[in-house]
Design an enzyme around this catalytic site. Sequence first.
Site, PDB file in Angstrom:
ATOM      1  N   GLU A 105      34.557  59.832  23.487  1.00 53.16           N
ATOM      2  CA  GLU A 105      33.703  60.191  22.352  1.00 53.16           C
ATOM      3  C   GLU A 105      34.274  59.649  21.038  1.00 53.16           C
ATOM      4  O   GLU A 105      33.538  59.408  20.084  1.00 53.16           O
ATOM      5  CB  GLU A 105      33.487  61.699  22.266  1.00 53.16           C
ATOM      6  CG  GLU A 105      34.733  62.506  21.949  1.00 53.16           C
ATOM      7  CD  GLU A 105      34.465  64.019  21.991  1.00 53.16           C
ATOM      8  OE1 GLU A 105      33.532  64.477  21.320  1.00 53.16           O
ATOM      9  OE2 GLU A 105      35.195  64.725  22.725  1.00 53.16           O
ATOM     10  N   CYS A 121      44.644  41.246  42.131  1.00 54.87           N
ATOM     11  CA  CYS A 121      43.969  42.442  41.594  1.00 54.87           C
ATOM     12  C   CYS A 121      43.953  43.632  42.544  1.00 54.87           C
ATOM     13  O   CYS A 121      44.311  44.741  42.158  1.00 54.87           O
ATOM     14  CB  CYS A 121      42.521  42.117  41.246  1.00 54.87           C
ATOM     15  SG  CYS A 121      42.245  40.482  40.590  1.00 54.87           S
ATOM     16  N   TYR A 128      50.264  39.917  31.482  1.00 48.08           N
ATOM     17  CA  TYR A 128      49.582  40.810  32.429  1.00 48.08           C
ATOM     18  C   TYR A 128      50.493  41.200  33.604  1.00 48.08           C
ATOM     19  O   TYR A 128      50.701  42.371  33.875  1.00 48.08           O
ATOM     20  CB  TYR A 128      48.369  40.104  33.054  1.00 48.08           C
ATOM     21  CG  TYR A 128      47.139  39.961  32.207  1.00 48.08           C
ATOM     22  CD1 TYR A 128      46.076  40.846  32.342  1.00 48.08           C
ATOM     23  CD2 TYR A 128      46.999  38.907  31.319  1.00 48.08           C
ATOM     24  CE1 TYR A 128      44.911  40.699  31.608  1.00 48.08           C
ATOM     25  CE2 TYR A 128      45.834  38.749  30.568  1.00 48.08           C
ATOM     26  CZ  TYR A 128      44.796  39.643  30.723  1.00 48.08           C
ATOM     27  OH  TYR A 128      43.649  39.491  29.993  1.00 48.08           O
ATOM     28  N   HIS A 166      31.097  65.260  24.933  1.00 50.17           N
ATOM     29  CA  HIS A 166      32.242  66.126  24.636  1.00 50.17           C
ATOM     30  C   HIS A 166      32.561  67.025  25.824  1.00 50.17           C
ATOM     31  O   HIS A 166      31.646  67.473  26.499  1.00 50.17           O
ATOM     32  CB  HIS A 166      31.887  66.987  23.422  1.00 50.17           C
ATOM     33  CG  HIS A 166      33.038  67.787  22.923  1.00 50.17           C
ATOM     34  ND1 HIS A 166      34.139  67.217  22.316  1.00 50.17           N
ATOM     35  CD2 HIS A 166      33.255  69.126  22.958  1.00 50.17           C
ATOM     36  CE1 HIS A 166      34.989  68.179  21.985  1.00 50.17           C
ATOM     37  NE2 HIS A 166      34.476  69.339  22.369  1.00 50.17           N
ATOM     38  N   LYS A 203      47.469  44.993  43.720  1.00 47.16           N
ATOM     39  CA  LYS A 203      48.118  45.452  42.484  1.00 47.16           C
ATOM     40  C   LYS A 203      47.558  46.795  42.046  1.00 47.16           C
ATOM     41  O   LYS A 203      48.277  47.740  41.776  1.00 47.16           O
ATOM     42  CB  LYS A 203      47.931  44.386  41.391  1.00 47.16           C
ATOM     43  CG  LYS A 203      48.392  44.718  40.005  1.00 47.16           C
ATOM     44  CD  LYS A 203      47.391  45.424  39.128  1.00 47.16           C
ATOM     45  CE  LYS A 203      46.030  44.853  39.000  1.00 47.16           C
ATOM     46  NZ  LYS A 203      45.895  43.704  38.139  1.00 47.16           N
ATOM     47  N   CYS A 245      42.820  37.345  44.334  1.00 48.22           N
ATOM     48  CA  CYS A 245      42.384  38.688  43.942  1.00 48.22           C
ATOM     49  C   CYS A 245      42.531  39.680  45.085  1.00 48.22           C
ATOM     50  O   CYS A 245      43.131  40.738  44.933  1.00 48.22           O
ATOM     51  CB  CYS A 245      40.931  38.637  43.462  1.00 48.22           C
ATOM     52  SG  CYS A 245      40.251  40.266  43.149  1.00 48.22           S
ATOM     53  N   GLU A 297      52.163  44.866  34.365  1.00 51.07           N
ATOM     54  CA  GLU A 297      51.581  45.642  35.468  1.00 51.07           C
ATOM     55  C   GLU A 297      52.664  45.990  36.490  1.00 51.07           C
ATOM     56  O   GLU A 297      52.729  47.115  36.990  1.00 51.07           O
ATOM     57  CB  GLU A 297      50.430  44.868  36.096  1.00 51.07           C
ATOM     58  CG  GLU A 297      49.250  44.785  35.112  1.00 51.07           C
ATOM     59  CD  GLU A 297      48.036  44.063  35.633  1.00 51.07           C
ATOM     60  OE1 GLU A 297      48.150  43.309  36.626  1.00 51.07           O
ATOM     61  OE2 GLU A 297      46.947  44.247  35.048  1.00 51.07           O
TER      62      GLU A 297
HETATM   63  P1  NDP Z   1      50.461  35.438  31.220  1.00 46.43           P
HETATM   64  O1  NDP Z   1      50.098  34.132  30.662  1.00 46.43           O
HETATM   65  O2  NDP Z   1      49.614  36.617  30.944  1.00 46.43           O
HETATM   66  O3  NDP Z   1      51.931  35.820  30.759  1.00 46.43           O
HETATM   67  C1  NDP Z   1      53.014  34.947  30.975  1.00 46.43           C
HETATM   68  C2  NDP Z   1      54.194  35.517  30.227  1.00 46.43           C
HETATM   69  O4  NDP Z   1      55.347  34.767  30.541  1.00 46.43           O
HETATM   70  C3  NDP Z   1      54.009  35.480  28.747  1.00 46.43           C
HETATM   71  O5  NDP Z   1      54.586  36.624  28.199  1.00 46.43           O
HETATM   72  C4  NDP Z   1      54.778  34.224  28.342  1.00 46.43           C
HETATM   73  O6  NDP Z   1      55.298  34.268  27.055  1.00 46.43           O
HETATM   74  C5  NDP Z   1      55.904  34.251  29.338  1.00 46.43           C
HETATM   75  N1  NDP Z   1      56.441  32.928  29.654  1.00 46.43           N
HETATM   76  C6  NDP Z   1      55.760  31.806  29.960  1.00 46.43           C
HETATM   77  N2  NDP Z   1      56.602  30.798  30.227  1.00 46.43           N
HETATM   78  C7  NDP Z   1      57.845  31.290  30.091  1.00 46.43           C
HETATM   79  C8  NDP Z   1      59.134  30.737  30.227  1.00 46.43           C
HETATM   80  N3  NDP Z   1      59.300  29.468  30.565  1.00 46.43           N
HETATM   81  N4  NDP Z   1      60.203  31.532  29.995  1.00 46.43           N
HETATM   82  C9  NDP Z   1      60.046  32.822  29.649  1.00 46.43           C
HETATM   83  N5  NDP Z   1      58.839  33.411  29.509  1.00 46.43           N
HETATM   84  C10 NDP Z   1      57.756  32.650  29.715  1.00 46.43           C
HETATM   85  O7  NDP Z   1      50.649  35.161  32.772  1.00 46.43           O
HETATM   86  P2  NDP Z   1      50.783  36.138  33.997  1.00 46.43           P
HETATM   87  O8  NDP Z   1      51.671  35.435  34.943  1.00 46.43           O
HETATM   88  O9  NDP Z   1      51.126  37.523  33.581  1.00 46.43           O
HETATM   89  O10 NDP Z   1      49.299  36.162  34.557  1.00 46.43           O
HETATM   90  C11 NDP Z   1      48.600  34.941  34.777  1.00 46.43           C
HETATM   91  C12 NDP Z   1      47.140  35.114  34.509  1.00 46.43           C
HETATM   92  O11 NDP Z   1      46.558  35.822  35.588  1.00 46.43           O
HETATM   93  C13 NDP Z   1      46.804  35.949  33.278  1.00 46.43           C
HETATM   94  O12 NDP Z   1      46.819  35.219  32.116  1.00 46.43           O
HETATM   95  C14 NDP Z   1      45.436  36.458  33.621  1.00 46.43           C
HETATM   96  O13 NDP Z   1      44.505  35.477  33.298  1.00 46.43           O
HETATM   97  C15 NDP Z   1      45.512  36.640  35.123  1.00 46.43           C
HETATM   98  N6  NDP Z   1      45.796  38.043  35.474  1.00 46.43           N
HETATM   99  C16 NDP Z   1      44.905  39.014  35.142  1.00 46.43           C
HETATM  100  C17 NDP Z   1      45.139  40.322  35.446  1.00 46.43           C
HETATM  101  C18 NDP Z   1      44.159  41.372  35.051  1.00 46.43           C
HETATM  102  O14 NDP Z   1      43.027  41.028  34.756  1.00 46.43           O
HETATM  103  N7  NDP Z   1      44.541  42.638  34.997  1.00 46.43           N
HETATM  104  C19 NDP Z   1      46.345  40.733  36.149  1.00 46.43           C
HETATM  105  C20 NDP Z   1      47.235  39.649  36.440  1.00 46.43           C
HETATM  106  C21 NDP Z   1      46.959  38.362  36.120  1.00 46.43           C
HETATM  107  P3  NDP Z   1      54.419  33.911  25.756  1.00 46.43           P
HETATM  108  O15 NDP Z   1      53.589  35.111  25.481  1.00 46.43           O
HETATM  109  O16 NDP Z   1      55.443  33.675  24.703  1.00 46.43           O
HETATM  110  O17 NDP Z   1      53.645  32.692  26.096  1.00 46.43           O
END
Ligand code: NDP
Length: 461
Positions: free
Chosen positions: A444, A48, A180, A439, A51, A43, A184
Amino acid sequence: MPQYDYDLFVIGAGSGGVRAARLASKAGARVAIAEQVQVGGTCVLRGCVPKKLLVYGAEFGQAFRDAKGFGWTVEWARFDWATLRDHVQAEVNRLSGLYQKNLDAASVEMIEDRAIVVDPHRVRLTGDGREFTAERILIAVGGHTTRPTDIPGQELGITSTDCFTLESLPSSVVIAGGGYIALEFANIFSGLGVETTVVYRGERILRGFDHDIRAHVQADMQRTGVHIMCGSTITGVEAIGENRKLVTLSNSMRIETDHVLWAIGREPNTNGMGLEAAGVRLTARGAVAVDEFSRSSVPSIWAIGDVTDRVNLTPVAIREAVAFVETEFMGRPTSFDHADVASAVFSRPAVGSVGLTEEQAREKVGKIRVFRTNFRAMKNILAGNEQRVLMKLIVAADSDRVVGVHIAGSEGPELIQLAAIAVKAGLTKAQWDATCAVHPTAAEELVLMGEPIAHDNEAPA
Ligand code: NDP
């Protein structure tokens, strides 16, 4: 003479581990914490915090464009990546120092080394080989970004961790993933003027979020110039000349780019931790399997945060840490309730979401009423900015309780924190409506959604 060197040995000084170590020490326990990199964890150091600071940096471009409608001329605006990058790193280091100070102030012994588990009450430092015993061991080692294993040239790509220290701002980036991190960084890069392409394997980005929010964010990102290619994956990456890559997609398209960013998920850091040999059961995804008190299959070993792969968010790791200390060192058995945890995606537009999506509510609650509003915020009208806000309330028809709130719009992450209180408290739609509006605000609208757009079990449009 105590039986163990420590009452608690924490492995991993991220948000969860640090909180557990400090609170346990304050409760009178003899605590050590081992960290192999730097105090702060994902984080603070490579998630976080940096980012969000980059997101702030990227938002100025739009703010300068918006300013014109309010009479401002901002012709001198120039962006310097090195300044933002270095300021962000300085802030990250300052925060890491504060974490360290807080550990010192709580009399936690800091060990700068990688620690692994040897047996239910023993850890070993892999650097200097020392071993320590502890009555309780807490695994708080987090997770790491993943890369594909089967794509030729995958090693030419970078991960989110690398983005924070890029030598220079690229002119183009291709991002794999639609979650995510992908969105981002798409926001950050495109906001800074980088030609940005998101390659997502599914039909629509942000799987798991409400379908209206997904459609709204995807359309708006595309409107602002982010290329989003759904239903495709990267099948190969080749180096072509100095610092350029040629990316091949499953749909046969080829894209030349400066960087390929893998944002395809994160995995728990359990490899080489000695956990299975010590009897700790792991899940199929390699996370530490724990009960509601974060206890593993070994009674003297607990785990919290991303290494348990429950809800992978910083505030959740912190609450799990607090619950662990209350249970084990304060005599108050406490388990953290993972239901209705709000989260935010700092995409553009940003998303705030808590509770059930429309789809989940239809499945779990049955009869629901759905309220939705979609409007252009007052500021954007004068600014000539086409971005719209989408707000959605999901209400259980029988109880009238608001079971889900979903907001896409620049203030979504801020608003959702307050909405989460109401959802967690189980307030009804009638109680939301009885709350007088503030407002003029975008917020709102949350208490002014009079007529539902859908009743009962109507299928989503
Ligand atoms: P996510 O699980 O959110 O997203 C991963 C993405 O990659 C999905 O779209 C997934 O597709 C795709 N994917 C997974 N495997 C493959 C593959 N082999 N080939 C192609 N695409 C693939 O993971 P992130 O890495 O974005 O983030 C990890 C975690 O970290 C989040 O889930 C969250 O818990 C945390 N996080 C939170 C944040 C916040 O609170 N703002 C910011 C950043 C991270 P599909 O949807 O089809 O599975």
